[in-house]
Structures are given as C-alpha cells and as structure tokens.
Design an enzyme around this catalytic site. Structure first.
Site, PDB file in Angstrom:
ATOM      1  CG  HIS A  74      -1.742  -1.324   1.260  1.00 42.17           C
ATOM      2  ND1 HIS A  74      -2.208  -1.891   2.422  1.00 42.17           N
ATOM      3  CD2 HIS A  74      -2.103  -2.182   0.263  1.00 42.17           C
ATOM      4  CE1 HIS A  74      -2.832  -3.037   2.144  1.00 42.17           C
ATOM      5  NE2 HIS A  74      -2.780  -3.229   0.838  1.00 42.17           N
TER       6      HIS A  74
HETATM    7  C1  LIG Z   1      -0.159  -9.496  -1.074  1.00 41.89           C
HETATM    8  C2  LIG Z   1      -1.045  -8.305  -1.300  1.00 41.89           C
HETATM    9  C3  LIG Z   1      -2.186  -8.143  -0.529  1.00 41.89           C
HETATM   10  C4  LIG Z   1      -3.008  -7.030  -0.721  1.00 41.89           C
HETATM   11  N1  LIG Z   1      -4.142  -6.935   0.023  1.00 41.89           N
HETATM   12  C5  LIG Z   1      -4.939  -5.867  -0.126  1.00 41.89           C
HETATM   13  C6  LIG Z   1      -6.130  -5.759   0.653  1.00 41.89           C
HETATM   14  O1  LIG Z   1      -6.466  -6.630   1.451  1.00 41.89           O
HETATM   15  N2  LIG Z   1      -6.894  -4.659   0.495  1.00 41.89           N
HETATM   16  C7  LIG Z   1      -6.539  -3.648  -0.357  1.00 41.89           C
HETATM   17  O2  LIG Z   1      -7.247  -2.642  -0.392  1.00 41.89           O
HETATM   18  N3  LIG Z   1      -5.445  -3.758  -1.141  1.00 41.89           N
HETATM   19  C8  LIG Z   1      -4.641  -4.831  -1.046  1.00 41.89           C
HETATM   20  N4  LIG Z   1      -3.523  -4.945  -1.829  1.00 41.89           N
HETATM   21  C9  LIG Z   1      -3.213  -3.855  -2.783  1.00 41.89           C
HETATM   22  C10 LIG Z   1      -3.932  -4.028  -4.122  1.00 41.89           C
HETATM   23  O3  LIG Z   1      -3.533  -5.203  -4.738  1.00 41.89           O
HETATM   24  C11 LIG Z   1      -3.619  -2.813  -5.005  1.00 41.89           C
HETATM   25  O4  LIG Z   1      -4.054  -1.637  -4.334  1.00 41.89           O
HETATM   26  C12 LIG Z   1      -4.326  -2.868  -6.355  1.00 41.89           C
HETATM   27  O5  LIG Z   1      -4.027  -4.046  -7.049  1.00 41.89           O
HETATM   28  C13 LIG Z   1      -3.901  -1.645  -7.159  1.00 41.89           C
HETATM   29  O6  LIG Z   1      -4.484  -1.670  -8.445  1.00 41.89           O
HETATM   30  P1  LIG Z   1      -3.690  -1.012  -9.648  1.00 41.89           P
HETATM   31  O7  LIG Z   1      -4.503  -1.190 -10.867  1.00 41.89           O
HETATM   32  O8  LIG Z   1      -3.258   0.356  -9.257  1.00 41.89           O
HETATM   33  O9  LIG Z   1      -2.338  -1.878  -9.736  1.00 41.89           O
HETATM   34  P2  LIG Z   1      -2.193  -3.413 -10.100  1.00 41.89           P
HETATM   35  O10 LIG Z   1      -3.428  -4.155  -9.792  1.00 41.89           O
HETATM   36  O11 LIG Z   1      -0.943  -3.899  -9.502  1.00 41.89           O
HETATM   37  O12 LIG Z   1      -2.001  -3.389 -11.680  1.00 41.89           O
HETATM   38  C14 LIG Z   1      -0.934  -2.697 -12.289  1.00 41.89           C
HETATM   39  C15 LIG Z   1      -0.530  -3.457 -13.547  1.00 41.89           C
HETATM   40  O13 LIG Z   1       0.315  -2.628 -14.328  1.00 41.89           O
HETATM   41  C16 LIG Z   1       1.301  -3.431 -14.930  1.00 41.89           C
HETATM   42  N5  LIG Z   1       2.436  -2.569 -15.277  1.00 41.89           N
HETATM   43  C17 LIG Z   1       3.261  -1.908 -14.430  1.00 41.89           C
HETATM   44  N6  LIG Z   1       4.175  -1.219 -15.146  1.00 41.89           N
HETATM   45  C18 LIG Z   1       3.932  -1.457 -16.452  1.00 41.89           C
HETATM   46  C19 LIG Z   1       4.549  -1.014 -17.663  1.00 41.89           C
HETATM   47  N7  LIG Z   1       5.589  -0.178 -17.653  1.00 41.89           N
HETATM   48  N8  LIG Z   1       4.041  -1.463 -18.836  1.00 41.89           N
HETATM   49  C20 LIG Z   1       2.979  -2.304 -18.873  1.00 41.89           C
HETATM   50  N9  LIG Z   1       2.364  -2.757 -17.753  1.00 41.89           N
HETATM   51  C21 LIG Z   1       2.830  -2.322 -16.567  1.00 41.89           C
HETATM   52  C22 LIG Z   1       1.634  -4.459 -13.860  1.00 41.89           C
HETATM   53  O14 LIG Z   1       2.232  -5.605 -14.417  1.00 41.89           O
HETATM   54  C23 LIG Z   1       0.263  -4.726 -13.246  1.00 41.89           C
HETATM   55  O15 LIG Z   1      -0.376  -5.822 -13.850  1.00 41.89           O
HETATM   56  C24 LIG Z   1      -2.682  -6.047  -1.689  1.00 41.89           C
HETATM   57  C25 LIG Z   1      -1.543  -6.224  -2.474  1.00 41.89           C
HETATM   58  C26 LIG Z   1      -0.729  -7.339  -2.289  1.00 41.89           C
HETATM   59  C27 LIG Z   1       0.471  -7.514  -3.155  1.00 41.89           C
END
Ligand SMILES: Cc1cc2nc3c(=O)[nH]c(=O)nc-3n(C[C@H](O)[C@H](O)[C@H](O)COP(=O)(O)OP(=O)(O)OC[C@H]3O[C@@H](n4cnc5c(N)ncnc54)[C@H](O)[C@@H]3O)c2cc1C
Ligand code: SF4
Length: 583
Positions: free
Chosen positions: A512
C-alpha cells in the site's frame, strides 16, 4: 520501431484500475481501447493447476521480478540509495489482473476527514501546532462525492460485510464509526472463526465496537450487476499472495475480464512493457513499448491512461519528462511528492490450547475502529491520527505460519528442542494487527535514481522514506490497546514492545505504497486534478493510489476503485464529448 494502428484510448497496465477503466469505456462508449500489460495472461484455471505454498507464498511467484525492475531506497536526503534486491516491504504484481490477483481483499471506505485532512487538522489543532514538515493536503474530492462510486465498486466485487451507519442510522454489529453509506453491503459477513469470535467478545466486553472486516471474499454465491456469477468462499486459507482457485475472491480476471472479453472495441496486449508516454505541445500522442520478443512499438492514441500501480505511474511520468519534479528542499514542484506507506504491524498472542487456526480466508476477521482517524484519541501527546486493530482469521499455512512461539521458549532456532517447541505452539499462536494512517511529510518522496537502472537501461525509481516519531507513537498506542484485549481473549501477548527501528525495506509491510502523482484542487500542489486528469496534459490521466496525498488506516483498493470510477464517469460524460481540462 513499428507504428501500430491508432486507438482512441491506450491504457498502461492490466490490473484493477486498467481493466476497470477499459470496462467502463468499452461498454458505455464506442471508443477503441487497448490495454498494454507487461506480464502474462492468467486466471482461476492456472491457479488450480499448480497451487503450492512454497511457490506462491515463500518464493512469491506472482510478484514483479526484481531482476527486471526494482526500486532503490534511502532513509533521507543525506543517504545514498541502494536497490531492493530481496522482497521486500511491498509486493507489486505482474500479469493480467496485477496485484489484484494475489491481494487479500480487505475493502474499506476511508473516513471523510481523510479527504480534507489539511483543513481538518488545521481547524482542530491550529496551523501553528502541526509539525512544520507535515505535507498532508486536501484531495479536492469529498467522501460524499465518492459515496456512489464506493457502492458501484462494492457491487462489482460483491463485498461482504455489515453496515454500521446506514444513511445516518447507527447499527450495532457494524462499524458505527464509518461514514454514512446509502446501502447495506452486497453480501453478508464471512463466518467467524473461534479466535476472531474471542476477539469480538473481548473487545465488546471492554466497551469497544467490533465489526466484521469488509471482504472481497464472497460469503455466499453472488451475481454482480454485470451478470458475472461467482461462488462462495471455501475458507481454504490459500488466499493472500495466491489467486483464488474458485473465483470467490474478487480479482480483475474474474469480475472485469469476462465482460471485456465480449467487447469488440477492446484489445489486451500482454508481454507489452511501456517505457515512455510520447507527448508534443502539451498533448500525449501515444506510448512506446517493447513486446516479449524485444521488438519495439509505438501505439498512437487520442488519450493515454497510466494504470500501472503507484510505482510505475510515477516512474513513467519521470521517464517521459512530464510535470515538474518535486524538490524537497525548496518545497517546489509536484511530481514525486507525498510518498506514504500505510503503517501496519502485528503483536503476537499465545493461547494455551489449539485454536483451529488452519482454516480461514484472506479478509476474514473482526476489528475495532474506535480510534480511527482522531476518534477517541486523548490528544495533546503528539498522536494526531491512529486507525484500527484487528484479529485476522486468514488461516495459518503450513510453512509461513510455522515456528511462532513465546520469546525464550527455545534457545536455538533449529534442532530437536526448537522442533518440539514449534510443534507445541503450532495452532496456539496468532497475532493482533494494527493499521494506522501514514501522514505525508515534506522529505518523503519519489524521484529517479542517479545510479541504478532496470533491464532496459532506464533509471530505477528511488524512494526516500523513513518512519517518524508519529508512526512510533501509533505503534505504542496500538500495542497498549492489544495488551488490554489479549488477556480478555484468554491469551498472553508477547511482552516485546514495538520496535523503534527505521523503515525497513526488507520486511513485508503491505503493498500500500501511495502518492507521487497526487490529486488536488491546484496545479501548484498536485499532479492531477480531482478527476485524475494531468494538469499539464489533459489527454493523459493517471489512475491509482499514486493520486492519494496521504494514507488512510484502511487498505486502499476500494478507494482506488472509487476514484477510478469517478474518473471514468467524468471522462465518459464530459471529456470525450469535449476533450479539454475538466478542472
Ligand atoms: C499481497 C497483497 C495483498 C493485498 N491486500 C490488499 C487488501 O487486502 N486490500 C486492499 O485494499 N489492497 C490490497 N492490496 C493492494 C492491491 O492489490 C492494489 O491496491 C491494487 O491491485 C492496485 O491496483 P492497480 O490497478 O493500481 O495496480 P495493479 O493491480 O498492480 O495493476 C498494475 C498493472 O500494471 C502493470 N504494469 C506496471 N508497469 C507497467 C509497464 N511499464 N508497462 C505495462 N504494464 C505495466 C503491472 O504488471 C500490473 O499488472 C494487496 C496487495 C498485495 C500484493
Ligand atoms: S480463502 Fe476463499 S476467497 Fe480465499 S482463495 Fe480460498 S476460497 Fe478463494
């Protein structure tokens, strides 16, 4: 470099935010949308094929490969940063679904005061009584504006829980300290375990108000408003750091992707690593990326959305030379400012009998929010904000959970004596967990490392971050609270008080990490406007927790989704009809 056919919208990242934006845009408009995801396709069938704890929980199969790209860290401006070579205080994901595949599923709404924290603290304490290096600021959006978008996200995921404040009416058994919600949760709370039941009873007996942790793990079979049906949780415990084998945990691949697969105006390109947003005369013209074979492409687009998690959203802006880099000494510039990392910690507790701890689910548990925000804080002792305390019934796994025992039980950490003690305490040891707000400070920020590069030769993201006295006070406060609750549960708490060590980049905290491209009402203090549109380049939108000026006690993703859906509405209802600055 090969030029591809132009699209209306190019999305960088195929996780929660990227696929949510893609779904809204492709189902509500005729826009052509491509999502570029650097990782591979995957889904429930893959997780069912080869699930094992060593691979996923210990060797972290689903996390970003830090040999390809990592971050560097230093505690202060006076230090030299070094790369994180071993995971790690956070675990970013790679692959379709992003970290949303291996997340835990805890789903909180933030307190209204978090969205106006600068105003709130100034009114409460007076500007002169706030720490001079405090960088917290108002978001430019209020809880009331986000409420419908929270509800939209909760329905999409089928969040389980119990309302504690339904349209202003307080309901015992739910979180009575939460802000008013217009609807009861889509599904009822997950089951209680023996140990979370003990927590609930003990907390109530001490006058607190326990409630079930809101969870994206389904408590019953559920069909969401998009017609996507998922099965109820089987309480298998292989949840956080794993993808769910039966689809009971809401993940982008089992909620959003099934809708997107039917959309002819949507394309998902995996193995596509974006390096730059290309821009000219204040407009983004597209993105450059490398595919899995190393071939380079230019994807022209009318609009570009960065949805690549906090770290890469900020890094791509730096690499693309978009926006004014933040200077912590002068306090000028905006890109990179307000880096925060939710304050978490655990206090071990021990029972004198087995507790059946092996069965649970990612977000199963009970918690108290009696001291969330500044509720019930004594004040005057420098503790401005705290958060929550919980008992998580996420289920003990055979390797990761083995070996917890009271201090002094075994003289060694191996051998017959240790094995006997580990077996004796197995199933009798768990912990109480704290979750606290992390306020932003002037010296905590992201920039590009001057020395270290990724596998493509681009500078790594550097973060400058340390714990302050405020986070130590939060931990002390939480320990004292846990030390009251543990005996009331019939357990003994580990007498070791919380460490006052500096921020440690090796020990897992939470994924986070927030800030760096924060939202706000003024381009002087923020990178994006309250709709997540870049102030300097109106056809570039930066979506995710990179936009949070400070961190709440609750985990961020539900709020990430609420601000994402608000951005989608603004883009569809206003921007696409008349592409211009919305604020
Ligand atoms: C173990 C774990 C437990 C968690 N538990 C919780 C929870 O209980 N509650 C909660 O609120 N949140 C939790 N989280 C956090 C939550 O997973 C994230 O807040 C959420 O996934 C964020 O969404 P996002 O779309 O911003 O990023 P993500 O879901 O991570 O997606 C980002 C994507 O962008 C891709 N990417 C990055 N850079 C590039 C690039 N240069 N080119 C192309 N693709 C790229 C990545 O490969 C990834 O697939 C947890 C995270 C983890 C790791
Ligand atoms: S505990 Fe429930 S939600 Fe989590 S992986 Fe197992 S079945 Fe899925």
């Amino acid at each position: 470099m090969t030029n591809l056919k132009p699209v209306d919208v190019a999305i960088v990242g195929g996780g929660w935010t990227g696929l949510a934006m893609a779904k809204e845009l492709t189902t509500r408009t005729s826009a052509t949308v491509v999502a570029l995801e650097r990782g591979h396709p995957r889904g429930a069938a893959d997780y069912a094929m080869d699930m094992d704890e060593l691979d996923y929980n210990i060797r972290l199969r689903m996390m970003q490969n830090i040999a390809d790209e990592t971050v560097t860290h230093r505690h202060s401006l006076r230090n030299t940063a070094v790369p994180v070579r071993q995971y790690g205080s956070f675990h970013p994901g790679t692959g379709v679904g992003g970290a949303g595949e291996h997340w835990t599923g805890m789903c909180f709404r933030f307190l209204p005061s978090l969205f106006t924290l600068r105003t709130h603290l100034t009114e409460k304490h007076g500007a002169a009584h706030l720490p001079p290096d405090l960088a917290v600021q108002d978001w430019g959006v209020t809880y009331e504006q986000l409420e419908p978008h929270y509800w939209y996200a909760e329905q999409m995921m089928g969040v389980s829980g119990k309302a504690g404040n339904l349209r202003g009416k307080l309901i015992e058994g739910g979180n009575i300290f939460e802000a008013p919600r217009m609807h009861e949760y889509p599904t009822p709370p997950l089951k209680n375990t023996q140990v979370s039941h003990l927590f609930e009873e003990a907390a109530r007996q001490l006058g607190y108000h326990p409630y079930p942790t809101p969870a994206a793990n389904l408590s019953e079979n559920y069909t969401n408003p998009d017609g996507i049906s998922r099965a109820a949780c089987a309480y298998c415990s292989y949840c956080s750091r794993f993808g769910c084998m039966i689809g009971a945990k809401a993940q982008p691949t089992n909620t959003l992707l099934p809708v997107l697969r039917k959309q002819k105006n949507f394309q998902l390109r995996t193995g596509s690593w974006v390096h730059r947003v290309v821009h000219q005369n204040g407009r983004a013209t597209g993105v450059e990326f490398t595919d899995a074979s190393g071939e380079e492409f230019f994807q022209p687009a009318e609009t570009v959305l960065l949805c690549s998690f906090t770290l890469n959203n900020v890094r791509l802006l730096y690499l693309s030379k978009i926006g004014a880099p933040y200077d912590p000494v002068a306090g000028k510039g905006t890109l990179g400012r307000n880096l925060t990392h939710q304050v978490e910690g655990g206090f071990r507790i021990f029972f004198n009998r087995p507790m059946n701890l092996f069965m649970g689910a990612g977000s199963l548990g009970r918690r108290i929010s009696d001291f969330d925000g500044d509720n019930g804080l004594p004040g005057g002792d420098g503790l401005l904000r705290y958060g929550m305390l919980s008992l998580n019934g996420n289920g003990n796994l055979p390797i990761g959970s083995f070996g917890s025992m009271p201090p002094g039980t075994s003289q060694s950490r191996w051998g017959a004596e240790w094995k006997a003690a580990a077996l004796q305490w197995n199933d009798r040891a768990t912990q109480l967990n704290m979750y606290a707000e992390h306020m932003s400070y002037r010296e905590h920020y992201f920039d590009l490392d001057p020395t270290y590069t990724d596998k493509f030769g681009d500078p790594l993201l550097r973060f400058t971050l340390d714990w302050t006295e405020h986070e130590h006070k939060q931990r002390d406060f939480a320990y004292d609270l846990a030390a009251k609750i543990a005996p009331a549960m019939g357990a003994k708490i580990d007498p070791t008080r919380p460490s006052r060590a500096r921020y440690n980049v090796i020990n897992y905290q939470s994924t986070h990490i927030q800030g760096g491209a924060v939202m706000g009402a003024s381009p002087e203090t923020s990178v994006v406007n309250p709709y997540l549109q870049h102030w300097d380049i109106p056809n570039l939108w930066v979506i995710g927790a990179s936009s949070f000026p400070q961190t709440a006690a609750g985990n961020p993703t539900l709020t990430v989704m609420a601000v994402t859906y608000r951005a989608a509405d603004a883009m569809i209802n206003r921007y696409l009809k008349n592409p211009s600055r919305l604020a």
